[in-house]
Design a protein around this motif. Sequence first.
Motif, PDB file in Angstrom:
ATOM      1  N   PRO A  66      -4.150  38.498   7.431  1.00 56.70           N
ATOM      2  CA  PRO A  66      -3.218  37.988   8.444  1.00 56.70           C
ATOM      3  C   PRO A  66      -3.338  38.691   9.790  1.00 56.70           C
ATOM      4  O   PRO A  66      -3.139  38.065  10.840  1.00 56.70           O
ATOM      5  N   HIS A  67      -3.675  39.989   9.793  1.00 59.59           N
ATOM      6  CA  HIS A  67      -3.838  40.703  11.059  1.00 59.59           C
ATOM      7  C   HIS A  67      -4.975  40.081  11.879  1.00 59.59           C
ATOM      8  O   HIS A  67      -4.829  39.846  13.087  1.00 59.59           O
ATOM      9  N   ALA A  68      -6.099  39.844  11.229  1.00 60.01           N
ATOM     10  CA  ALA A  68      -7.242  39.270  11.940  1.00 60.01           C
ATOM     11  C   ALA A  68      -6.921  37.876  12.461  1.00 60.01           C
ATOM     12  O   ALA A  68      -7.192  37.544  13.625  1.00 60.01           O
ATOM     13  N   LEU A  69      -6.329  37.045  11.627  1.00 56.78           N
ATOM     14  CA  LEU A  69      -6.015  35.679  12.037  1.00 56.78           C
ATOM     15  C   LEU A  69      -4.984  35.643  13.152  1.00 56.78           C
ATOM     16  O   LEU A  69      -5.029  34.765  14.023  1.00 56.78           O
ATOM     17  N   SER A  70      -4.063  36.601  13.152  1.00 56.38           N
ATOM     18  CA  SER A  70      -3.011  36.600  14.170  1.00 56.38           C
ATOM     19  C   SER A  70      -3.574  36.797  15.565  1.00 56.38           C
ATOM     20  O   SER A  70      -2.957  36.388  16.556  1.00 56.38           O
ATOM     21  N   VAL A  71      -4.756  37.405  15.672  1.00 56.96           N
ATOM     22  CA  VAL A  71      -5.426  37.586  16.966  1.00 56.96           C
ATOM     23  C   VAL A  71      -6.408  36.449  17.245  1.00 56.96           C
ATOM     24  O   VAL A  71      -6.458  35.911  18.354  1.00 56.96           O
ATOM     25  N   LEU A  72      -7.179  36.052  16.255  1.00 58.47           N
ATOM     26  CA  LEU A  72      -8.219  35.053  16.478  1.00 58.47           C
ATOM     27  C   LEU A  72      -7.648  33.679  16.817  1.00 58.47           C
ATOM     28  O   LEU A  72      -8.191  32.977  17.689  1.00 58.47           O
ATOM     29  N   LEU A  73      -6.568  33.272  16.177  1.00 64.69           N
ATOM     30  CA  LEU A  73      -6.050  31.920  16.391  1.00 64.69           C
ATOM     31  C   LEU A  73      -5.541  31.698  17.820  1.00 64.69           C
ATOM     32  O   LEU A  73      -5.889  30.675  18.436  1.00 64.69           O
ATOM     33  N   PRO A  74      -4.731  32.605  18.388  1.00 66.49           N
ATOM     34  CA  PRO A  74      -4.281  32.346  19.759  1.00 66.49           C
ATOM     35  C   PRO A  74      -5.390  32.455  20.802  1.00 66.49           C
ATOM     36  O   PRO A  74      -5.257  31.904  21.895  1.00 66.49           O
TER      37      PRO A  74
END
Length: 299
Positions: free
Chosen positions: A183-191
Amino acid sequence: MTESLSKPRVGLLGTGPWAAGTHGPALAAHPGVVFAGVWGRRPEAAAALAAAHATTAYDDVDALLAACDAVAIALPPDVQAPLAVRAAAAGCHVLLDKPVATTVAGAREVAGATEKAGVSSVVFFTLRFAAGTARWTAEQGAAGGWFTAHARWLGALFSPGADSPYAASPWRGEKGALWDVGPHALSVLLPVLGDVTSVTAAPGPGDTVHLVLRHTSGASSTVTLSLSAPAGAAGAAVELRGTAGVAELPAWGSASGAFRAAVDALLHSVRTGEAHPCDAAFGLRVTEILADAEARLGR
């Protein structure tokens, strides 16, 4: 949360290391809220945490919900999800931990419950609230033009000799790095790169997972996640490459500072009625992507 309350009452669900080390101290020190009480699955731990911060321990979770305007939750994801639904139904705004749940159905119930009740929600993705990384993420999203990205989050939680209190966490032992640090990685990559349109997943040593993602912007990203890396190999990084050159995620400081910012974000959402970008709906989307990856791993 009524306008007559100058300081909203915020309760805490959970008594583990994350709650005791981050949530409890941050709520007790926050000048804009009243730390209204603690509930936990172990009453003795709730009593100890409440005593440490001069607040009230509750044996009955519904009694705490009735005494609060909002609750912060620091519990395993699949314990969190039904309690978040319960809190929303009781009219409490919710500050959730990541991941919201480890099933799409569970996360969908949380998002649906907050929408139905008309309460605000924020999911505490640390990097989206720590000052340096929150600003960096917003800046890179605004810049655009990214061609590819690589996110790496290697922890030594399960490596020999590790002494982290989180190593004893049953849900982390079962679900591994994909669900804990993914979730940490996705929280940055998605926006920055846009929503994920396709997922490829492959296993590595231990609980290591490698992901290849395609995004709505046309960019691709790779993600490496592990909680079983050697201690000397541990570390986290996000690197973007595109028309603006190369951008690297800065250091993010303390979790307590980030959590205080998440509390502020929830309060702002309550006051304005504006949904936060890291609300329960975003938490649901992250869960959907992780569940897709898990299915492709055959787990």
